[in-house]
Scaffold this active site. Structure first.
Site, PDB file in Angstrom:
ATOM      1  N   GLU A   1      -7.549  47.233   4.525  1.00 22.35           N
ATOM      2  CA  GLU A   1      -6.482  47.483   4.115  1.00 22.35           C
ATOM      3  C   GLU A   1      -6.205  46.951   2.491  1.00 22.35           C
ATOM      4  O   GLU A   1      -5.547  47.728   1.750  1.00 22.35           O
ATOM      5  CB  GLU A   1      -5.413  46.572   4.698  1.00 22.35           C
TER       6      GLU A   1
ATOM      7  N   HIS B   1     -30.058  45.075  20.376  1.00 25.94           N
ATOM      8  CA  HIS B   1     -30.591  46.091  21.393  1.00 25.94           C
ATOM      9  C   HIS B   1     -29.698  47.272  21.498  1.00 25.94           C
ATOM     10  O   HIS B   1     -29.885  48.212  22.350  1.00 25.94           O
ATOM     11  CB  HIS B   1     -30.594  45.393  22.885  1.00 25.94           C
TER      12      HIS B   1
ATOM     13  N   LYS C   1       4.043  54.660   9.104  1.00 33.54           N
ATOM     14  CA  LYS C   1       5.250  53.804   9.738  1.00 33.54           C
ATOM     15  C   LYS C   1       6.542  54.672   9.506  1.00 33.54           C
ATOM     16  O   LYS C   1       7.436  54.736  10.636  1.00 33.54           O
ATOM     17  CB  LYS C   1       5.464  52.622   9.283  1.00 33.54           C
TER      18      LYS C   1
END
Length: 326
Positions: free
Chosen positions: A207, A228, A319
């Protein structure tokens, strides 16, 4: 002092269950610290994404339960939705809610002694050393004074010049590799209890820096498990990564130490860039130091990249559209 005052109001000594409702910078720092040093006396539940089912209470004695709602803006959709759902299931908890916000006027029906302030000048992702993190941590037995002592020690070091400044050194090294097109920031933690520090770092880096076509892509790996799965890519894939190894020898079985040395030797042989963060001991003080250095280094790095470390315009954009569609 405000944290102490609120703790007295709710009689924090009786609390056995803490429910933290918040998302992003309102929860990640607290979760990271409690992941590294878990509480043995208080059960902590985080409600971040909108939950289909609310958590069960450990006790019907509501004086043993506390809810901490954390939202700097006071209108975070996920947070308010979870609060509504929790109160729909447990209306008796209405008097057991502490609200941490920069906008208390957006929460009607709560007495002023049940509010904790978030300094308006502090961006949410940098707020772990404000009541956002300090209040819930204080309820769990976490030593917040030692945490702040570590942060202040880091701040002092980060005001030094040149190579004596750890945040500046990290920022300059990362910027050097950034302009060399090494734009993936791998944080390799050698213990699963440290994984949430990586989640916290993801937000700080992404951000703060991801703007105007610039930025680093943070990536979290856990050792030795990811040796792994991911190490083949890190060692022999595209040379677009800068790696930070983070570990505390006291946390690890002795058998892991030559493995870590072997990994670093492989990086050196292949001329792959990395640094190591080695904690002498995993304490509140050492974690405070680490987190403060990381935050300040990102601010320095943003300056070098020419972006604003403290805004998040793209987040605000989504938003806005979400509110229009809800």
């Amino acid at each position: 002092s405000k944290i102490v005052d609120v703790s007295r109001v709710v009689d924090s000594s009786k609390i056995k269950q803490l429910i933290v409702i918040g998302i992003g910078g309102s929860s990640l720092g607290t979760k990271a610290l409690l992941g590294a040093i878990p509480s043995s006396s208080v059960k902590v539940t985080f409600l971040e994404n909108i939950e289909k089912e609310m958590p069960e209470l450990l006790s019907e004695n509501y004086s043993e339960v506390l809810v901490n709602v954390v939202s700097k803006s006071g209108d975070t959709f996920e947070t308010l939705t979870n609060l509504d759902k929790l109160l729909a299931k447990y209306p008796q908890l209405k008097d057991r809610i502490i609200i941490t916000t920069a906008h208390p006027e957006k929460f009607e029906g709560y007495a002023k002694e049940y509010f904790l302030p978030i300094p308006p000048q502090v961006s949410g992702r940098y707020s772990v050393f404000t009541p956002v993190g300090l209040f819930p941590l204080s309820l769990t037995g976490f030593n917040i004074l030692s945490l702040l002592e570590g942060a202040m020690s880091a701040r002092k070091d980060c005001l030094q010049e040149g190579s004596a400044n750890p945040a500046l050194v990290l920022a300059v090294v990362q910027y050097f590799h950034y302009i060399k097109k090494r734009t993936i920031d791998v944080n390799f933690f050698f213990h699963p209890t440290l994984e949430l520090l990586g989640k916290w770092n993801n937000q700080i880096v992404a951000e703060s820096l991801g703007k105007n076509g610039k930025g680093l892509t943070p990536l979290v790996s856990i050792g030795t498990t990811d040796l792994h799965s991911m190490i083949q890519l890190f060692l022999d894939g595209p040379k677009d990564k800068f790696t930070e190894f983070v570990y505390c020898k006291k946390l690890l079985p002795k058998e892991d130490l030559p493995v870590i040395d072997g990994v670093k030797k492989s990086y050196e042989n292949r001329k792959l860039p990395f640094i190591s963060w080695e904690f002498d001991d995993l304490t509140e003080k050492s974690l405070g130091y680490y987190m403060q250095v990381k935050m300040i280094s990102v601010v320095f790095l943003a300056k070098l990249m020419g972006v604003n470390a403290f805004d998040q315009p793209a987040v605000e954009e989504y938003k806005k559209y979400a509110k229009e569609n809800s």
